[in-house]
Every structure is written in C-alpha cells, then in structure tokens.
Design an enzyme around this catalytic site. Structure first.
Site, mmCIF file in Angstrom:
data_model
loop_
_atom_site.group_PDB
_atom_site.id
_atom_site.type_symbol
_atom_site.label_atom_id
_atom_site.label_comp_id
_atom_site.label_asym_id
_atom_site.label_seq_id
_atom_site.Cartn_x
_atom_site.Cartn_y
_atom_site.Cartn_z
ATOM 1 N N HIS A 265 1.072 -1.198 -0.127
ATOM 2 C CA HIS A 265 -0.083 -0.107 -0.096
ATOM 3 C C HIS A 265 0.654 1.398 0.026
ATOM 4 O O HIS A 265 0.377 2.363 -0.519
ATOM 5 C CB HIS A 265 -0.992 -0.108 1.321
ATOM 6 C CG HIS A 265 -2.054 -1.201 1.108
ATOM 7 N ND1 HIS A 265 -2.085 -2.316 1.744
ATOM 8 C CD2 HIS A 265 -3.224 -1.044 0.036
ATOM 9 C CE1 HIS A 265 -3.292 -2.965 1.269
ATOM 10 N NE2 HIS A 265 -3.815 -2.220 0.535
ATOM 11 N N ASP A 289 -10.856 -2.443 1.669
ATOM 12 C CA ASP A 289 -10.356 -2.748 2.839
ATOM 13 C C ASP A 289 -9.729 -1.663 3.662
ATOM 14 O O ASP A 289 -9.537 -1.768 4.851
ATOM 15 C CB ASP A 289 -9.189 -3.862 2.641
ATOM 16 C CG ASP A 289 -8.178 -3.197 1.762
ATOM 17 O OD1 ASP A 289 -7.814 -2.090 1.628
ATOM 18 O OD2 ASP A 289 -7.926 -4.342 0.705
ATOM 19 N N ASP A 343 -20.385 0.414 -9.337
ATOM 20 C CA ASP A 343 -19.360 -0.223 -10.218
ATOM 21 C C ASP A 343 -18.745 1.088 -10.403
ATOM 22 O O ASP A 343 -19.198 2.130 -10.867
ATOM 23 C CB ASP A 343 -20.132 -0.733 -11.332
ATOM 24 C CG ASP A 343 -19.182 -1.035 -12.475
ATOM 25 O OD1 ASP A 343 -18.453 -2.136 -12.301
ATOM 26 O OD2 ASP A 343 -19.074 -0.480 -13.463
ATOM 27 N N ALA A 344 -17.139 1.113 -10.450
ATOM 28 C CA ALA A 344 -16.288 1.906 -10.899
ATOM 29 C C ALA A 344 -16.450 2.403 -12.118
ATOM 30 O O ALA A 344 -16.125 3.698 -12.647
ATOM 31 C CB ALA A 344 -14.811 1.490 -10.437
ATOM 32 N N ASP A 361 -7.081 0.246 -7.475
ATOM 33 C CA ASP A 361 -6.678 -0.911 -6.438
ATOM 34 C C ASP A 361 -7.603 -2.022 -6.760
ATOM 35 O O ASP A 361 -8.252 -2.445 -5.773
ATOM 36 C CB ASP A 361 -6.514 -0.531 -5.039
ATOM 37 C CG ASP A 361 -5.861 -1.550 -4.285
ATOM 38 O OD1 ASP A 361 -5.204 -2.372 -5.014
ATOM 39 O OD2 ASP A 361 -5.925 -1.491 -3.030
#
Length: 497
Positions: A265, A289, A343-344, A361
């Site tokens: 990250h 996350d 949805d991106a 990501d």
C-alpha cells in the site's frame, strides 16, 4: 391434482435453475474466468437435459413412482452438489473439474427427465393444447423467480451451500407431495415414505450444519484458521488469522497479508501522492479494505477522499469489525471519506468531478467482469476524471510472473494518450509486484515522503523504476472492451506457475 402438479412444475423449474446457477457460480469463484465457466456449465447442463428428455421415452409404466424416485435423486445430488464441490476444492483440487462436470451431467439428466414425466401424468386430466402451454408457463415462471432471487436474496442471505440444500429440500418436498397424490397407485408405499423422510432429514441436517461444512473446507484450504467468511452477490470474502496476522481472500485469491501489506500500500499510494505535492481531492477505486485510504490520509492537504467499492459487504466489514478496522487505522470512519458502493466503470461514466490523485486498486483480471476495468475504455474514462496536474496509479500484477500482462496494461494506458510510468516493489506475500502511474504531464521523483513510512524512502524510490532484463518491456496488445485479451494472457501466465 392438476393445480398441485402445475405448482410442482414451478418448484421443479426453480430447483433446476438453482443447481445450474450454483454450479456456474462456484466454478467462477474457484476457477476464475466467469464467462468460460458459465458458458461451459450451462452448455453441459442443457445438453444433459436433452439427454434426460430423450431417456424419458423408455419409462412407460408406473410413471408416478418414476417421478417420485427422480425427485429424490435430484434432491440428493443437486442439493448436496455445493457441499461436494467445496470439499473437493479443498481436499482434492485435482479432481474438482471432473466432479463439477460429472455432477452437472447427472443433475441435468435428472432434471431433463422431470418435465416429460409430469406432462405425461398431466395428460390424464388436461387436453394436449392446454397441457403444453400450462406446463411451459409454470416452468418459465419458476425460472424467472429464481433468476431474480439468486443474486439478490439467496446468495447474500444463505450462501451457496445453504441455497443448494434448501432447494434440494424443496425437491424432496415435491416428492413427498407426489407420494400423497399418488398413494393409491404406488407399490411398496412404505419404502417410498421411508425414502422421502430420510432424504428430507438428511438435507435438513445439512442446512443445520452448513456453516461447519464451510468452515471445514475453508480451514483446510487456507493456511490459517478462518475468522470471518461471507458470500456477497459479487464474491466470497474470507479473512484468516495466523502467526503472520490477518489475511484477506476474495474468491480464494489473496488480497493482503497483515505482515507485509504496508509494503504494497505504501508503494501503491505514495509515488503518486508525494509527486503531486499537495493533493486535495482523491479518489480510490476498489480497495474496500481501507488500507489505501489509510495511506492517502497521511497527507494534511487532503480535503476529501471518495472510495468507490462495488461490494458494500467489504466496506461494512472493514468499517465495523473492530480488529479489521484497526488495520486500516479506522480510515473508513474519517469525516474526509465518502464511500460509494457502485461499479467503478459506471461511476466514472456518470460523474464529472476531477481529482488530483486517483488510486486504482482492483483485483487482478482473473475474469471478464474485472477485466473491463483494465481496458482502454476504462482508462479513457479515467483520463477525463483526472485533473490536468493529477496522477493516477494502477496496481498491475507481477511484472516477473505475468510479464506480458503487466506490459499490456502499460500499452493500454498509453493508447488513451496518457503518459505511463511503470514501477515495481517486492512484497513477500506476492513476490515482485507492479504498478503503473498515469498522467497528463511527466511524472517527477518526489523529494520527500510523509513521516511514518515503514518501507519507502526518497533514496530507495529510484530503484523501483528500474526494470531488470527479466522484467523489461515486451511487445503487448491493447486490452479492449471488445476482446479483453488481457484476461486470457493473465490466465496463461499465472497458470504456468
């Protein structure tokens, strides 16, 4: 009797489609490439149904008895199929495909036998012209009901194993109902009663102990004990905990390991954020996350962060679960963070706001649903949402293991007119891992990084942008929405490992 049998057709159709959907979904979860798995499973299932319909011609006498036996067989084989597949994937992975298609063939053949038998039984009471229309109407209605309920209700609330067992129980209930309707025609009535009761008890016990079966399979499959597991309409989420800390798996694929996630990250976020200098508006696509958001919030200049994550189960888990939320520094609860569960691809299409930094990501392109997020169409939309002085960064698989896949992403980004700056970092849980910066202006090496870095340093950054011979650029095609060559390339390269 006519109404009862037509109601049975509705249930039979619903159960038959459920077994088909469960088999296709499980194979997609466990094997990847959802288009291939759904196509082959559905094709095999329909072929088997045709075989079953053809075989029904050889059943002449005692049709109610044959119907009852077939219902119980479908209940047992179809209802227990998810259990068998989960256990096979954990304990006998080499036999998984053979078992999958073997069970699909058996269930499809049995389901193909059901409708012709029902029609022949109904022919005693209904004229042929009405018979076909009525049977097909209830058959299609049952399929419609299940196709809607499966992704929206059944999988999120019950999971795959309980869904299979529940509909197996419903098949057995149809057999019990048929037993009552035709009790005067059946020979050896006591034996039929015993078979129905035993099947219902067995499937009922399976429903009670479904969680233990899942835990047994997943504890064996994963390195460490499972502390959290859930199925969503989008994926199977599993969190384990061992000596190395927590690990997150999505559909069986490792997403992070607590002991070294900081390497991944930090490498993902800081080369873009630090190079910008003072980013104010940041978007994180994927990364439910919250780990990437944690790194973004280390910059005092950041005023707002938009996290776009398809699966609300992910953001809820890493917001509410105390231990997991601690891993991301409770970043998802920050007043600066806005969570959008959508949805991106659609989010990029529908919005107009631009961002100083966009962190992409997503999981690796193991199937076409994810592969669309690595296409030139997606990066073209990303271009429009990136400020003139902004940077985007894309996690991009391993340039060592999946060399051509990595450079395919670079080629695809460049095809949209964006500048692509590739780099890599070593993350022990993954090996050598790659990233690509995308921007309108040339990327510049940052002079400083935020305090508290555990992996990155200004002195070490230049080495990440150098590629040795075995990871250097190779010819690659543009990944387009119309062909998604990246998915097959990725499967071939990782399949050799």
């Amino acid at each position: 009797m006519e109404v009862a049998l037509l109601a049975s057709v509705f249930v039979i159709a619903a159960c038959g489609l459920i077994y088909e959907l469960v088999a296709a979904s499980l194979s997609s979860y466990l094997l990847g490439d959802s288009v291939l798995q759904f196509s082959t499973v559905i094709g095999t299932y329909l072929f088997a149904m045709g075989v079953g319909s053809w075989l029904s011609r050889f059943l002449d006498r005692q049709l109610p008895a044959h119907f009852l036996r077939i219902e119980l067989l479908v209940a047992c084989v179809g209802g227990l199929m998810p259990v068998a597949l989960y256990l096979a994937h954990a304990w006998l992975p080499g036999a998984f495909r053979m078992l999958l298609y073997g069970l699909v063939l058996v269930v499809g053949t049995l389901v193909g036998l059901e409708i012709p038998l029902v029609m022949r039984i109904l022919r005693r009471h209904v004229q042929l012209k009405d018979l076909v229309s009525q049977v097909l109407t209830f058959d299609y209605l049952g399929a419609l009901a299940v196709s809607i309920a499966f992704p929206l209700l059944l999988v999120p609330q019950l999971g795959m194993i309980r869904t299979g067992l529940l509909f197996g129980w419903m098949n057995a209930a149809v057999a019990l109902w048929a037993l009552w309707l035709f009790r005067h025609e059946l020979r050896r009535l006591a034996a039929h009663v015993a078979a129905c009761v035993l099947t219902l008890l067995m499937l009922g016990a399976g429903l009670v102990f479904a969680d233990r079966v899942s835990s047994l399979a997943e504890d064996h499959l994963y390195q460490d004990p499972v502390v959290f597991a859930a199925s969503s309409p989008y994926q199977r989420i599993v969190v384990t905990r061992g000596r190395g800390g927590h690990r997150l798996y999505l559909n069986g694929n490792l997403q992070f390991a607590e002991r070294d996630e900081y390497r991944y990250h930090e490498a993902l976020v800081h080369p873009a954020m630090a190079a910008h200098g003072a980013p104010k508006r940041v978007a994180v696509l994927g990364g439910g996350d919250g780990m990437a958001v944690r790194e973004v919030l280390k910059y005092p200049s950041v005023q707002n962060v938009t996290l776009v994550e398809l699966d609300p189960n992910m953001t809820q888990l890493f917001s509410a679960h105390e231990t997991l939320a601690a891993l991301n520094g409770h970043s998802l609860s920050s007043p600066k963070v806005k969570i959008v569960n959508t949805d991106a691809f659609r989010w990029l299409q529908e919005g107009e706001d631009t961002f100083d930094v966009i962190v992409v990501d997503f999981p690796d392109p193991t199937n076409f649903a994810i592969g669309k997020l690595y296409t030139n169409s997606f990066y073209g939309l990303l271009d429009k949402r990136l400020a003139a002085s902004g940077y985007a960064v894309v996690q991009t698989t391993s340039p060592l293991v999946a060399r051509k896949s990595f450079w395919t992403v670079v080629e695809t980004i460049e095809s949209t007119g964006l500048r692509a700056t590739p780099y890599h970092a070593h993350v022990p849980s993954f090996g050598e891992w790659g990233f690509v910066l995308a921007s309108h202006r040339p990327w510049r090496m940052p002079d400083a990084l935020p305090n508290g870095m555990r992996f990155l340093s200004p002195e070490g950054l230049p080495q990440m942008f150098e590629f040795p011979l075995d990871m250097s650029r190779v010819p690659a095609a543009v990944n387009r929405l119309s062909n998604q060559a990246l998915v097959s390339t990725y499967e071939q390269e990782w399949g050799r490992q």
